[in-house]
Design a protein around this motif. Structure first.
Motif, PDB file in Angstrom:
ATOM      1  N   LEU A 348       0.826  -1.214   0.000  1.00  0.00           N
ATOM      2  CA  LEU A 348       0.000   0.000   0.000  1.00  0.00           C
ATOM      3  C   LEU A 348       0.858   1.262   0.000  1.00  0.00           C
ATOM      4  CD1 LEU A 348      -2.841   1.151   0.091  1.00  0.00           C
ATOM      5  CD2 LEU A 348      -2.764   1.012   2.597  1.00  0.00           C
ATOM      6  N   TRP A 349       2.017   1.182   0.679  1.00  0.00           N
ATOM      7  CA  TRP A 349       2.930   2.335   0.687  1.00  0.00           C
ATOM      8  C   TRP A 349       3.351   2.678  -0.741  1.00  0.00           C
ATOM      9  CZ3 TRP A 349       8.408   2.345   3.413  1.00  0.00           C
ATOM     10  CH2 TRP A 349       8.936   3.656   3.323  1.00  0.00           C
ATOM     11  N   THR A 350       3.596   1.646  -1.537  1.00  0.00           N
ATOM     12  CA  THR A 350       4.008   1.865  -2.929  1.00  0.00           C
ATOM     13  C   THR A 350       2.939   2.637  -3.688  1.00  0.00           C
ATOM     14  OG1 THR A 350       5.126  -0.276  -2.811  1.00  0.00           O
ATOM     15  CG2 THR A 350       4.891   0.728  -4.971  1.00  0.00           C
ATOM     16  N   TYR A 351       1.707   2.144  -3.547  1.00  0.00           N
ATOM     17  CA  TYR A 351       0.637   2.817  -4.280  1.00  0.00           C
ATOM     18  C   TYR A 351       0.375   4.216  -3.736  1.00  0.00           C
ATOM     19  CZ  TYR A 351      -0.252  -1.643  -6.550  1.00  0.00           C
ATOM     20  OH  TYR A 351      -0.122  -2.776  -7.294  1.00  0.00           O
ATOM     21  N   ASN A 352       0.511   4.342  -2.446  1.00  0.00           N
ATOM     22  CA  ASN A 352       0.374   5.697  -1.876  1.00  0.00           C
ATOM     23  C   ASN A 352       1.415   6.651  -2.445  1.00  0.00           C
ATOM     24  OD1 ASN A 352      -1.761   4.855  -0.350  1.00  0.00           O
ATOM     25  ND2 ASN A 352      -0.600   4.636   1.566  1.00  0.00           N
ATOM     26  N   ALA A 353       2.644   6.157  -2.584  1.00  0.00           N
ATOM     27  CA  ALA A 353       3.709   6.984  -3.146  1.00  0.00           C
ATOM     28  C   ALA A 353       3.421   7.334  -4.600  1.00  0.00           C
ATOM     29  CB  ALA A 353       5.050   6.264  -3.019  1.00  0.00           C
ATOM     30  N   LEU A 354       2.904   6.360  -5.371  1.00  0.00           N
ATOM     31  CA  LEU A 354       2.577   6.634  -6.768  1.00  0.00           C
ATOM     32  C   LEU A 354       1.439   7.652  -6.879  1.00  0.00           C
ATOM     33  CD1 LEU A 354       2.820   3.070  -8.370  1.00  0.00           C
ATOM     34  CD2 LEU A 354       4.276   5.035  -8.837  1.00  0.00           C
ATOM     35  N   ILE A 355       0.417   7.474  -6.029  1.00  0.00           N
ATOM     36  CA  ILE A 355      -0.660   8.473  -6.043  1.00  0.00           C
ATOM     37  C   ILE A 355      -0.101   9.856  -5.713  1.00  0.00           C
ATOM     38  CG2 ILE A 355      -2.766   9.199  -4.842  1.00  0.00           C
ATOM     39  CD1 ILE A 355      -3.457   6.223  -4.547  1.00  0.00           C
ATOM     40  N   GLU A 373      -8.242   1.723  -8.542  1.00  0.00           N
ATOM     41  CA  GLU A 373      -7.752   0.388  -8.881  1.00  0.00           C
ATOM     42  C   GLU A 373      -7.222  -0.360  -7.664  1.00  0.00           C
ATOM     43  OE1 GLU A 373      -4.821   0.946 -11.866  1.00  0.00           O
ATOM     44  OE2 GLU A 373      -6.251   1.578 -13.413  1.00  0.00           O
ATOM     45  N   LEU A 374      -7.139   0.312  -6.497  1.00  0.00           N
ATOM     46  CA  LEU A 374      -6.561  -0.333  -5.319  1.00  0.00           C
ATOM     47  C   LEU A 374      -7.346  -1.593  -4.936  1.00  0.00           C
ATOM     48  CD1 LEU A 374      -5.601   2.624  -2.937  1.00  0.00           C
ATOM     49  CD2 LEU A 374      -4.080   1.067  -4.142  1.00  0.00           C
ATOM     50  N   GLY A 375      -8.658  -1.523  -5.027  1.00  0.00           N
ATOM     51  CA  GLY A 375      -9.470  -2.677  -4.646  1.00  0.00           C
ATOM     52  C   GLY A 375      -9.180  -3.898  -5.497  1.00  0.00           C
ATOM     53  N   SER A 376      -9.000  -3.686  -6.792  1.00  0.00           N
ATOM     54  CA  SER A 376      -8.697  -4.808  -7.683  1.00  0.00           C
ATOM     55  C   SER A 376      -7.324  -5.378  -7.417  1.00  0.00           C
ATOM     56  CB  SER A 376      -8.813  -4.361  -9.140  1.00  0.00           C
ATOM     57  OG  SER A 376      -7.865  -3.348  -9.409  1.00  0.00           O
ATOM     58  N   GLY A 378      -6.136  -5.699  -4.403  1.00  0.00           N
ATOM     59  CA  GLY A 378      -6.172  -6.346  -3.097  1.00  0.00           C
ATOM     60  C   GLY A 378      -5.856  -5.449  -1.935  1.00  0.00           C
ATOM     61  N   PHE A 379      -5.932  -4.160  -2.119  1.00  0.00           N
ATOM     62  CA  PHE A 379      -5.612  -3.227  -1.043  1.00  0.00           C
ATOM     63  C   PHE A 379      -6.813  -2.325  -0.791  1.00  0.00           C
ATOM     64  CE2 PHE A 379      -1.495  -4.202  -2.998  1.00  0.00           C
ATOM     65  CZ  PHE A 379      -0.774  -4.595  -1.884  1.00  0.00           C
ATOM     66  N   PHE A 380      -6.904  -1.924   0.449  1.00  0.00           N
ATOM     67  CA  PHE A 380      -7.920  -0.948   0.828  1.00  0.00           C
ATOM     68  C   PHE A 380      -7.210   0.365   1.184  1.00  0.00           C
ATOM     69  CE2 PHE A 380      -9.843  -5.068   1.757  1.00  0.00           C
ATOM     70  CZ  PHE A 380     -11.052  -4.962   1.083  1.00  0.00           C
ATOM     71  N   PRO A 381      -7.747   1.474   0.727  1.00  0.00           N
ATOM     72  CA  PRO A 381      -7.065   2.752   1.010  1.00  0.00           C
ATOM     73  C   PRO A 381      -7.067   3.055   2.499  1.00  0.00           C
ATOM     74  CG  PRO A 381      -9.229   3.134   0.030  1.00  0.00           C
ATOM     75  CD  PRO A 381      -8.963   1.663  -0.069  1.00  0.00           C
ATOM     76  N   ASP A 382      -5.959   3.601   2.957  1.00  0.00           N
ATOM     77  CA  ASP A 382      -5.865   4.055   4.336  1.00  0.00           C
ATOM     78  C   ASP A 382      -5.897   5.588   4.363  1.00  0.00           C
ATOM     79  OD1 ASP A 382      -3.440   4.701   3.280  1.00  0.00           O
ATOM     80  OD2 ASP A 382      -2.243   3.600   4.779  1.00  0.00           O
ATOM     81  N   ALA A 383      -5.625   6.152   5.511  1.00  0.00           N
ATOM     82  CA  ALA A 383      -5.663   7.609   5.650  1.00  0.00           C
ATOM     83  C   ALA A 383      -4.619   8.283   4.770  1.00  0.00           C
ATOM     84  CB  ALA A 383      -5.453   7.997   7.114  1.00  0.00           C
ATOM     85  N   VAL A 384      -3.446   7.612   4.637  1.00  0.00           N
ATOM     86  CA  VAL A 384      -2.387   8.183   3.787  1.00  0.00           C
ATOM     87  C   VAL A 384      -2.854   8.229   2.342  1.00  0.00           C
ATOM     88  CG1 VAL A 384      -0.021   7.881   2.988  1.00  0.00           C
ATOM     89  CG2 VAL A 384      -0.599   7.398   5.361  1.00  0.00           C
ATOM     90  N   THR A 385      -3.551   7.184   1.904  1.00  0.00           N
ATOM     91  CA  THR A 385      -4.047   7.148   0.525  1.00  0.00           C
ATOM     92  C   THR A 385      -5.003   8.298   0.274  1.00  0.00           C
ATOM     93  OG1 THR A 385      -3.974   4.737   0.773  1.00  0.00           O
ATOM     94  CG2 THR A 385      -4.984   5.617  -1.218  1.00  0.00           C
ATOM     95  N   TYR A 386      -5.956   8.434   1.202  1.00  0.00           N
ATOM     96  CA  TYR A 386      -6.916   9.526   1.029  1.00  0.00           C
ATOM     97  C   TYR A 386      -6.221  10.895   1.042  1.00  0.00           C
ATOM     98  CZ  TYR A 386     -11.076   6.566   1.364  1.00  0.00           C
ATOM     99  OH  TYR A 386     -12.072   5.657   1.110  1.00  0.00           O
TER     100      TYR A 386
END
Length: 1484
Positions: A348-355, A373-376, A378-386
């Motif tokens: 999830l950190w990776t995707y957060n960094a990309l976002i 696309e996070l759900g597909s 296998g990850f659920f967004p956290d506070a950092v993602t939002y």
């Protein structure tokens, strides 16, 4: 409030220089050491110290000595054996802060726990073994126990008081956790624990403890302390991967990538291989050190692999995060692709960094796509993602989207955290919505979220950038009050805010406070403070700070270096400039080309020239802008030799830049305003076709031509530019359009505007269109201007006010008031509202159209509409009436201005005085000048020139000279107007010699006299018989190539005629024809008059015959010239024949012929001759003159009046010349009563002026200029009679006052008779009147200061009019019969009584000019008695001369005698010998 943050910060409990350590009382080395921590890295830096480590500080009740000194603390095992603390010496501390009963339950109540905590156990030994201690499961409780107790200590209590109690057994690992746990809240206490453990040596030093304390200090941003501890660590302990990683982490937190790299190299050098954590820390340091260069992330990844390590998820995530900080999307994608290729599963950190990368790169839609696309995956967004997604949209200012994301985040179960609030706060601050930011800040606190350092930093930064520095300081104060410690970014933001607001003192205090807080400045903080010092010219402090900055491993950016160079150059700090240049070269690695550019921008052109030479020598090509700037500096300071030398050097060493060098030379010459040299150089390149040039060269040439008003050259340069295919820039278009407008070619300028717009260049500045409209207006092409405005209205919703005003003025230039008024109404209806300029345009339209009488109507209408008439509008009206010569209206407006409170300006005074001077309103002008001086305004040269023209125009030459002297005293330099007016004054005063001298002075001053000045001077020279000077001036004009008008040729013909040089008069006629000036009838008339004056009537007749042959005779003027010539030559019969010939040619005799015959009759010697001439007139249809001589005059009054009425409308002074001739005739043949009523008829018909004599106007003066001798004698007699009648009227009213002319009118102190100096038909009016008055013994005498004036004292005149026998009967009477001969005779310009001529000639020849009374006595004597009286007068003069000689000799002989005491010695008794010689010459 400016100091709020700083003063609050000084009160915060941040302690950077004290650590408390307790030692045993029996230790011989128990003392204290103060080590001051500084931010500089000097070699002799003092070591940090720990206050309160001294026993005397710890136990003040024991009164221990301070003489014990402790050697420098070393972090090694000491040689002294450590013993347990003596409880007798130190009282055991109670565990009050921990809560003995209550808190022990936390650890459990088993025996082992009780034993560990220090309570005696009955079932277990007092101490646990090391193995048992390690296996114990309660280590967390033990760590928490000590953490709570240590953090609960008061400020004056010590860690040793807790640790020395030894109530709980601890392992070294436990102590590491204690240090870490305590360090999270108070790094000072953590360091105190570490130092106490080292001093007590309760365990063997280990790398874990060292790494732990380094991590604590790193998190607390205490880099210097961490460095000190690391540098003193035992190599066995320090040379471990964990310790190096911890120290690298300290550097990484501050972005000290170079230091981290240095440690990495040091590890390898000491044989300690870095692990993956080391490289991850290195990557983290690189990411925090600033924007990563393209390719840096991939290169770091390769370096990890080269070390034999496999990058893990942390490595990749750190690299992607680093790319996110640098907004490097391409690099982040490459790292992510490498991560997938290496089968490293992203988290999830990776995707957060990309976002985050997508958001920072301005791609919020891509960030949102990845979020969905996070759900597909296998990850659920956290506070950092939002928060990352929120940042993406907040960065773009999409407030609605940001609100939706926040709502979605809350709905997902994530409350808005500090990062969320900070992101939105940053969004509001970035877009200037500071009120919303502050409101959100309050909501954040209300919602229970504690603002952190980022929150406060964002607020302070946004407020500082918005200039709300007071609010920013208040936020800083609130931050400190809440206990949040400012970070480096916080301090930097506040310093930047103070810097932007120009608050140097506050910025410096904040910087000092940051240093006191132990925060080491970064590059931004250093740069901002350095910039502040430089901008306030505190160069000494700036250089000191710069040296600190360099020592800390930072260097300014190029912009700051530019400012440094600029300030140091202005302060003439040559050595500092050299040092900075060296640092740029050595520390920054800048090339000479870049350094040269910075020096040029910093205006340090001398050093820039040296660097440019160095760069060229090293193979660099000279930069265009740098070279042009250096040359421009040389040119502006007149250092042309150095500029040429530089160009010569470049020509030799940079052969590929010859085009640039030539162009630079042209630009340099343009900058130095050497347009001719620049055009010459440009002409060479253009002639040989060397190169086409650049925009800079063409812009410089066009700009230089524009400044020098060489518009045609600018047009040619522009044409060349277009010929070479260069598209003009907007600046060139604007310049050339303005040039064409100034040249009067608005059509061409309009075409260029259209061309520029087709090329995509839009002129948002309406000034271009304003210039076009004004140019059209000047050429009265108002239709074109109207069309242009119509087009602008189609393309713009609102037309600028200047456009409308320009259109109004374009209409005004053509006098189109109705159209201008329509535009004014449009502005009133649609906007923008009219201004003073609009109103002035309306008035100008009326003025140009000549409708001045409607100005007041328009003013009233504007006032009714609510407009206030400005001062400029009033001045416009005043100037209009002034140009029209309407003094009444001008004075009315002027007084109205003063009543309205508008103080007159210098321009107003100039206009008023100029107008009044032209109107010859002497008193008004003098009053205006006095008022001007009272207002504190000194008359300038224009005002004084107007006064010169005034006094010259009225003939008051004395005041003219006074004004000229005032010009010289004030220090004004006379201009052309001054000199021309003075020369005109001398000409009118018949002083052409002084006028000539002034003209020579004028030429020496480089001023050219006007043609009218030459004309006046030539005419004056002719009147004063200065024939040669007049001819020289005429030749000078011809040699200059001046275009001479016909009047000047006529003047020269008159001069040559009067000088008797008739041959030259004929040559003037030839000159006229050569110059292309066709002779007119008036010219031929002058030539014929010239012949007639010389007694050559035949030549005059030849001219007449030529005119008849050419068919140019259309009036009697040529015949009158020939007839007058015959009459002057006394060829009366030929003159009569010419009348018959004229009638035969179809021309009837008119007033010119009658005037010639009457004038000749008045000068004839005998009455019979006069009758012959008058009979000839009667025979040709004009019998009025002979009837006046032979019939009763009273019966002819009506007939004479009717004839004068007929002559009035005719030109050529017909009536004036006729009456003058008739007056001479009637006076000569003693018909003086008839002459009197004819004179009065002439006054009545305005043939003569009404103010010929002005007794009734309280002036008593008379002006007989331009009158004939007979008319002047009639006027003189009437004048004297009028004064005498007034006198007797007054005398009868006041019989007791026998010697005054008081009453109405009252006489002045002296009476002036103006005779003039001109001659009328070879008769001098001045001489004639003097002869008449001298014969009567009048008190009139010639004026000493001005010629052409006779002056009499009023009292003497009154007595003469009363007592003189000549004044007993001044009534003019007709003789009973005509005398046999003329009673008057013309003699040497005197028209006097015939019987007086011999006596007059005798007296003047023997005695010279005598006083009137004496002349009258001598003239009345017989010839014998007069001869005797004259001889007696001469003898008396000789005797008086001899007496004067004897007195002079006596005075010389008694020169050395002492006279003793005398009351008075008359100085006139000792006569001047020069006077005696002059008298002798007069007698001889």
């Amino acid at each position: 409030m400016a100091y709020t943050a700083v003063m609050a910060l000084s009160a915060t409990p941040i302690r950077t220089d004290t650590v408390k350590v307790r030692t045993d009382s029996s230790s011989s080395s128990s003392s204290s050491l103060d080590t001051t921590i500084t931010t500089s890295d000097k070699a002799n830096a003092q070591k940090f110290s720990y206050s309160r480590a001294s026993p005397s500080v710890r136990w003040p009740n024991l009164k221990l000595s301070e003489n014990h000194s402790l050697p420098q603390t070393q972090f090694i095992v000491p040689s002294i054996q450590v013993v347990e603390a003596d409880v007798d010496v130190v009282e055991k501390k109670n565990l009050e802060s921990f809560g003995t009963e209550e808190n022990l339950n936390i650890l459990g109540s088993n025996d082992e726990t009780l034993e560990v905590l220090g309570r005696p156990s009955k079932t277990r030994a007092k101490k646990m073994t090391k193995l048992a201690l390690k296996r114990a499961k309660d280590w967390r409780q033990r760590v928490e126990f000590f953490t709570v107790r240590i953090l609960g200590l008061q400020n004056d209590e010590f860690v040793a008081d807790v640790l020395d109690d030894r109530s709980v057994q601890m392992t070294p690992t436990d102590f590491c956790f204690v240090v870490k746990s305590v360090g999270q809240s108070n790094w000072n206490r953590a360091l105190e624990i570490y130092e106490w453990l080292n001093l007590r040596h309760w365990y063997s030093p280990n790398a874990r403890m060292l790494a732990t304390i380094l991590a604590v200090l790193g998190k607390a941003n205490q880099e210097s302390l961490a460095v000190e501890i690391f540098s003193r660590a035992e190599p066995v302990i320090g040379n471990t991967v964990q310790v190096y990683n911890a120290m690298m982490g300290v550097y990484a937190r501050n972005g000290r990538f170079a230091k981290v790299q240095e440690l990495l190299d040091l590890m390898r050098a000491r044989g300690c291989e870095p692990d993956l954590v080391s490289f991850n820390t290195l990557i983290n340091a690189r990411s925090k050190s600033g924007s990563m260069l393209p390719g840096s992330a991939i290169e770091l990844l390769k370096e990890v692999r080269r070390s034999g390590l496999r990058p893990d998820i942390i490595t990749y995530n750190t690299l992607i995060s680093a790319c996110s900080r640098g907004s490097n999307l391409e690099e982040a994608v490459k790292v992510y692709e490498d991560m997938e290729a290496r089968n490293c599963q992203p988290d999830l950190w990776t995707y957060n960094a990309l976002i985050s990368v997508y958001g920072r790169c301005g791609l919020p839609s891509d960030a949102e796509r990845l979020f969905k696309e996070l759900g597909s995956k296998g990850f659920f967004p956290d506070a950092v993602t939002y928060n990352s997604l929120l940042y993406a949209f907040a960065r773009e200012g999409n407030v609605e989207k940001a609100k939706n994301i926040c709502k979605e985040m809350v709905d997902a179960g994530f409350g808005k955290d500090e990062m969320t609030y900070n992101t939105i706060l940053h969004m509001y601050g970035k877009h200037g919505q500071h009120d919303l930011a502050l409101k959100l800040y309050k909501d954040m606190k209300f919602s229970g979220r504690n603002p952190d350092a980022v929150t406060y930093t964002v607020l302070i930064d946004s407020l500082g950038k918005a200039g709300k520095i007071t609010e920013a300081a208040m936020v800083m104060s609130e931050m400190l009050e809440t206990g949040v410690k400012p970070t480096l970014r916080t301090f930097s933001a506040l310093i930047c805010g103070y810097a932007k607001a120009g608050m140097r003192v506050e910025a410096m205090e904040t910087f000092s406070c940051m240093l006191r807080s132990g925060i080491k400045p970064d590059r931004l903080a250093y740069s901002v403070v350095l910039d502040i010092l430089l901008r306030f010219n505190e160069t000494k402090k700036a250089m000191g700070l710069y040296e600190e900055m360099v020592r800390d491993g930072f260097t300014p950016d190029q912009g700051l270096y530019e400012v440094m160079v600029q300030v140091l150059t202005k302060e003439h700090k040559e050595e500092d400039v050299k040092k900075v240049v060296k640092d740029m070269e050595v520390l920054c690695g800048m090339s000479p080309e870049i350094i040269c550019s910075l020096l040029v921008k910093g205006e340090c052109h001398d050093h820039a020239a040296k660097l440019l030479r160095q760069a060229v020598t090293q193979g660099y090509e000279p930069d265009r802008e740098n070279l042009l700037s250096i040359l421009s500096s040389y040119s502006s300071s007149d250092r042309h030799v150095e500029a040429r030398a530089l160009l010569d050097f470049l020509r030799e060493h940079a052969p590929r830049s010859q085009q640039l060098i030539t162009e630079a030379l042209i630009v340099m010459l343009c900058k130095g305003h050497q347009l001719d040299a620049a055009l010459e150089e440009y002409g060479k390149t253009r002639r040989f076709g060397l190169f086409q040039g650049s925009f800079t060269m063409y812009e410089s040439l066009i700009q230089c031509c524009e400044e020098a008003e060489s518009f045609s050259e600018a047009s040619q340069v522009f044409s060349d530019m277009r010929c070479y295919g260069l598209e003009p820039s907007q600046y060139i278009y604007q310049s050339i359009i303005l040039i064409y407008c100034k040249m009067g070619f608005p059509e061409t300028a309009h075409h260029l505007v259209d061309q520029a717009e087709r090329s995509g260049i839009l002129f948002n500045d309406f000034s271009i269109y304003v210039d076009l409209i004004e140019a059209y207006g000047k050429l009265k092409l108002w239709q074109r201007a109207e069309s242009l405005v119509g087009r602008l209205r189609l393309h713009h919703a609102m037309v600028d006010r200047k456009i409308w005003n320009a259109l109004i003025h374009a209409y005004a230039a053509s006098g189109r008031y109705e159209q201008a008024r329509a535009v004014f109404s449009t502005m009133m209806r649609d906007g923008p509202s009219p201004t003073v300029d609009s109103i002035n345009g309306l008035m100008e339209a009326l003025i140009v159209d000549g409708r001045l009488n409607e100005l007041y109507v328009v003013v009233q209408e504007l006032q009714d509409m609510g407009f206030k008439i400005s001062k400029s509008s009033i001045l416009l009206m005043l100037d209009a009436f002034a140009r029209a010569g309407n003094i009444f209206e001008v004075k009315k407006i002027y007084h109205g201005m003063k009543a309205a409170g508008y103080m007159p300006t210098m321009h107003l005074y100039r206009s008023m005085i100029g107008l009044l001077s032209r109107g010859k309103r002497v008193r008004d002008v003098e009053s205006m000048v006095a008022e001007m001086k009272a207002a504190g305004l000194k008359p300038d040269l224009l005002v004084l020139n107007s006064m010169l023209r005034l006094y010259t125009g009225i003939g008051d030459f004395r005041k003219t000279i006074e004004v000229y002297q005032q010009i010289q005293e004030v220090g004004f330099k006379p201009d052309e107007d001054t000199y021309n007016t003075l020369i005109l004054m001398y000409c009118r005063d018949l002083r052409p010699e002084e006028g000539l001298s002034l003209m020579h002075e004028m030429k020496r001053q480089g001023l050219d006299p006007k043609l009218d000045t030459y004309k006046s001077l030539i005419s004056a020279c002719g009147k004063q018989a200065l024939w040669e000077q007049a001819e020289d001036l005429f030749d000078e004009l011809r040699s200059k190539g001046c275009k001479l008008d016909r009047s000047l040729y006529h003047i020269m013909m008159k001069i040559f005629r009067n000088s008797g040089n008739h041959f030259k008069a004929e040559n003037v006629l030839a000159m006229m024809k050569e110059a292309g000036v066709e002779p007119t009838i008036a010219t031929m008339h002058l030539l014929m008059v010239s012949y007639g004056s010389s007694g050559r009537p035949k030549e005059a007749e030849n001219v007449l015959n030529n005119l008849k042959f050419s068919g140019l005779i259309r009036s009697t003027l040529p015949y009158s010239s020939v007839i007058d010539a015959y009459l002057k030559n006394r060829d009366y019969n030929l003159a009569i024949e010419k009348i018959l010939e004229m009638k035969k040619d179809g021309l009837e005799p008119d007033h010119r012929i009658w005037t010639c015959f009457i004038r000749a009759a008045s000068l004839s010697q005998f009455t019979t001759e006069a009758m012959v001439l008058l009979n000839a007139l009667r025979d040709n249809g004009f019998d009025l003159p002979i009837r006046l001589l032979t019939e009763k005059a009273e019966s002819l009054v009506v007939e004479v009046d009717h004839y004068l009425e007929q002559l009035g409308p005719l030109g050529d002074n017909a009536a004036f010349n006729f009456v003058n001739a008739l007056e001479d005739l009637l006076w000569a043949f003693e018909l003086r009563a008839t002459a009197s009523w004819v004179f009065q008829l002439a006054v009545k018909r305005s043939i003569y002026r009404h103010d010929v004599f002005r007794v009734a106007d309280k002036d008593w003066g008379a002006d007989f200029r331009k009158l004939s001798p007979g008319a002047a004698l009639v006027g003189l007699t009437l004048w004297l009679d009028h004064m005498q009648a007034s006198f007797f009227t007054t005398l009868r009213g006041k019989p007791t006052d026998d010697a005054s002319l008081q009453g109405s009118p009252e006489s002045p102190k002296s009476v002036v008779l103006i005779t003039g100096t001109a001659e009328y038909n070879m008769v001098s009016l001045n001489n004639t009147l003097k002869a008449y008055l001298w014969e009567m013994g009048s008190p009139f005498l010639p004026c000493k200061t001005r010629s052409g004036l006779l002056v009499a004292k009023a009292h003497s005149l009154r007595m003469w009019l009363k007592d003189s026998p000549f004044c007993l009967d001044l009534e003019l009477k007709d003789a009973p019969s005509l005398p046999e001969s003329n009673s008057m005779q013309l003699s040497e310009g005197y028209f006097m009584r015939r019987s007086l001529v011999p006596a007059f000639e005798d007296i003047n020849e023997r005695l010279g000019q005598v006083r009137p009374k004496k002349f009258a006595r001598l003239a009345l004597l017989s010839d014998e008695k007069r001869d005797k009286a004259i001889r007696a007068d001469i003898e008396g003069r000789k005797e008086k001369l001899e007496k004067m000689k004897s007195k002079v000799g006596l005075a010389r002989g008694k020169k050395n005698m002492k006279f003793g005491k005398r009351k008075f010695i008359r100085s006139s008794t000792l006569s001047n010998p020069d006077n005696i010689r002059l008298a002798e010459q007069a007698l001889k």
